[in-house]
Design an enzyme around this catalytic site. Structure first.
Site, PDB file in Angstrom:
ATOM      1  N   ASP A 225       0.822  -1.210   0.000  1.00 48.24           N
ATOM      2  CA  ASP A 225       0.000   0.000   0.000  1.00 48.24           C
ATOM      3  C   ASP A 225       0.863   1.269   0.000  1.00 48.24           C
ATOM      4  O   ASP A 225       1.764   1.419   0.812  1.00 48.24           O
ATOM      5  CB  ASP A 225      -0.885   0.033   1.246  1.00 48.24           C
ATOM      6  CG  ASP A 225      -1.728  -1.230   1.372  1.00 48.24           C
ATOM      7  OD1 ASP A 225      -1.543  -2.137   0.549  1.00 48.24           O
ATOM      8  OD2 ASP A 225      -2.549  -1.296   2.289  1.00 48.24           O
ATOM      9  N   HIS A 227      -0.917   4.473  -0.190  1.00 50.06           N
ATOM     10  CA  HIS A 227      -1.795   5.314   0.633  1.00 50.06           C
ATOM     11  C   HIS A 227      -1.390   6.788   0.649  1.00 50.06           C
ATOM     12  O   HIS A 227      -1.287   7.424   1.694  1.00 50.06           O
ATOM     13  CB  HIS A 227      -1.865   4.775   2.062  1.00 50.06           C
ATOM     14  CG  HIS A 227      -2.904   3.716   2.257  1.00 50.06           C
ATOM     15  ND1 HIS A 227      -4.225   3.885   1.888  1.00 50.06           N
ATOM     16  CD2 HIS A 227      -2.824   2.466   2.785  1.00 50.06           C
ATOM     17  CE1 HIS A 227      -4.903   2.800   2.170  1.00 50.06           C
ATOM     18  NE2 HIS A 227      -4.082   1.911   2.707  1.00 50.06           N
ATOM     19  N   ASP A 254      -4.536   0.112  -3.022  1.00 49.33           N
ATOM     20  CA  ASP A 254      -4.527   1.122  -1.957  1.00 49.33           C
ATOM     21  C   ASP A 254      -3.501   2.211  -2.266  1.00 49.33           C
ATOM     22  O   ASP A 254      -2.628   2.524  -1.474  1.00 49.33           O
ATOM     23  CB  ASP A 254      -4.249   0.481  -0.600  1.00 49.33           C
ATOM     24  CG  ASP A 254      -5.421  -0.345  -0.099  1.00 49.33           C
ATOM     25  OD1 ASP A 254      -6.392  -0.493  -0.871  1.00 49.33           O
ATOM     26  OD2 ASP A 254      -5.387  -0.828   1.027  1.00 49.33           O
ATOM     27  N   ARG A 258      -5.701   8.517   3.139  1.00 50.83           N
ATOM     28  CA  ARG A 258      -4.893   8.635   4.349  1.00 50.83           C
ATOM     29  C   ARG A 258      -3.747   9.639   4.196  1.00 50.83           C
ATOM     30  O   ARG A 258      -3.650  10.586   4.939  1.00 50.83           O
ATOM     31  CB  ARG A 258      -4.358   7.279   4.808  1.00 50.83           C
ATOM     32  CG  ARG A 258      -5.429   6.308   5.284  1.00 50.83           C
ATOM     33  CD  ARG A 258      -4.819   5.275   6.246  1.00 50.83           C
ATOM     34  NE  ARG A 258      -5.832   4.378   6.765  1.00 50.83           N
ATOM     35  CZ  ARG A 258      -6.027   3.132   6.360  1.00 50.83           C
ATOM     36  NH1 ARG A 258      -5.238   2.619   5.436  1.00 50.83           N
ATOM     37  NH2 ARG A 258      -6.975   2.383   6.884  1.00 50.83           N
ATOM     38  N   ASN A 286      -8.953  -2.260  -1.796  1.00 55.00           N
ATOM     39  CA  ASN A 286     -10.269  -1.860  -1.290  1.00 55.00           C
ATOM     40  C   ASN A 286     -10.435  -0.346  -1.218  1.00 55.00           C
ATOM     41  O   ASN A 286     -11.542   0.155  -1.010  1.00 55.00           O
ATOM     42  CB  ASN A 286     -10.517  -2.482   0.096  1.00 55.00           C
ATOM     43  CG  ASN A 286      -9.573  -1.946   1.149  1.00 55.00           C
ATOM     44  OD1 ASN A 286      -8.365  -1.892   0.935  1.00 55.00           O
ATOM     45  ND2 ASN A 286     -10.105  -1.562   2.294  1.00 55.00           N
ATOM     46  N   HIS A 287      -9.336   0.422  -1.419  1.00 53.85           N
ATOM     47  CA  HIS A 287      -9.456   1.873  -1.434  1.00 53.85           C
ATOM     48  C   HIS A 287      -9.649   2.415  -2.846  1.00 53.85           C
ATOM     49  O   HIS A 287      -9.716   3.630  -3.027  1.00 53.85           O
ATOM     50  CB  HIS A 287      -8.232   2.520  -0.786  1.00 53.85           C
ATOM     51  CG  HIS A 287      -8.314   2.546   0.705  1.00 53.85           C
ATOM     52  ND1 HIS A 287      -8.739   3.654   1.410  1.00 53.85           N
ATOM     53  CD2 HIS A 287      -8.065   1.585   1.624  1.00 53.85           C
ATOM     54  CE1 HIS A 287      -8.719   3.377   2.704  1.00 53.85           C
ATOM     55  NE2 HIS A 287      -8.316   2.121   2.854  1.00 53.85           N
TER      56      HIS A 287
END
Length: 322
Positions: A225, A227, A254, A258, A286-287
């Site tokens: 990730d 992010h 992802d 964030r 899932n993001h």
């Protein structure tokens, strides 16, 4: 089920150990300890509620939902159970169910400002979606991409950032783009839209799964990730080399949320995908969904960095698994 006093004591000790792991943000360990507590004494709502919270932290929203529901089943007055379930419903995009649980929390705790704020936020989403459904006509629903006209997007004389060469991404463009982002500057919206249109076309041509063959004597880098951590992404490239036909990469979802530089991350990744389509891979996490982007910051970042343009088009990019 009857539980002995010794079992109750042991379960409480396990819960306290789990709480310590949770405070240290060791959520997987916390989940393990909460599970052990439940195995010893399955009659305590708080154990399920706490594990639900830990599952929320690890984004295992289905498990979080199940645990919160079990906590409520054991104790209908357990307010935290409704709070956790509402959060899980929100993360799963089930806003009507979330609104019902947030309402239960605000009724039980009328002075809880955070619960009230969540209730108001969720209520707005439910109303907006109801309005959108009411005015939507299936035949007239079109992608924002269908209405874009890049030729009408003027590139101001004062713009001195990276420019696509004959409308195409090049290695020089990518190097210039990363330097521009390092300096806190933005890519011009015309070039940004062009990248989005091109990568959308590329992704739509891809099958659901792409098989990648790597020779035994070759390197293939897999990254977790990102992010929105652009400078971490740059550090990866600094340590491991820029993507190329001889230095292939896979980024495992992802990419955004964030962190504060999700826009920079996604355009850097999209750019390399366009430059090396057969040696740079991106799998959906899932993001990569509008609901998650609304909750975890990407949507707000896009609106902040491109406030006067319909840049919400970014959310129409839905990345299939490569």
């Amino acid at each position: 089920m009857s539980v002995t006093d010794d079992s109750k004591k042991k379960a409480e000790e396990l819960k306290e150990k789990a709480n310590e792991h949770f405070k240290k943000q060791e959520f997987d360990k916390a989940i393990e300890m909460y599970t052990q507590a439940i195995e010893v004494n399955s009659n305590v709502a708080a154990y399920y509620g706490n594990r639900s919270f830990a599952y929320l932290k690890t984004e295992c929203f289905g498990y979080a939902l199940n645990d919160a529901s079990k906590a409520i089943e054991l104790d209908e007055s357990y307010v935290k159970g409704y709070y956790r379930r509402a959060a899980a419903y929100m993360s799963l995009g089930k806003f009507k169910q979330a609104l019902k649980d947030f309402n239960a929390v605000t009724v039980a705790r009328p002075n809880d400002k955070d619960a009230k704020a969540k209730f108001v936020e969720c209520s707005k989403i439910v109303k907006r979606k109801a309005f959108e459904n009411a005015i939507a006509v299936e035949e007239t629903r079109k992608s924002v991409a269908d209405s874009l006209n890049l030729e009408t997007m003027t590139i101001e004389d004062c713009y001195n950032g990276p420019k696509l060469e004959d409308g195409r991404v090049t290695l020089d463009f990518m190097k210039s783009l990363m330097e521009t982002y390092k300096e806190g500057k933005k890519l011009h919206r015309r070039y940004a839209y062009q990248i989005l249109l091109d990568v959308k076309t590329l992704f739509e041509k891809q099958p659901t799964m792409v098989e990648v063959t790597i020779a035994d004597d070759k390197k293939f880098t897999v990254c977790g990730d990102i992010h929105g951590q652009f400078y971490d992404l740059l550090n990866i490239f600094e340590l491991n080399g820029l993507p190329s036909e001889t230095n292939p990469y896979l980024f495992n979802g992802d990419f955004v949320d964030r962190g504060s530089f999700s826009v920079e991350c996604i355009f850097t990744l999209f750019g390399f995908k366009l430059l090396y389509p057969n040696h740079f891979f991106m799998s959906r996490g899932n993001h990569e969904s509008q609901t998650m982007n609304q909750m975890y910051g990407f949507e707000g970042e896009v609106k902040a960095k491109y406030p006067f343009h319909n840049f919400i088009y970014i959310f129409e990019i839905r990345i299939s698994l490569y």
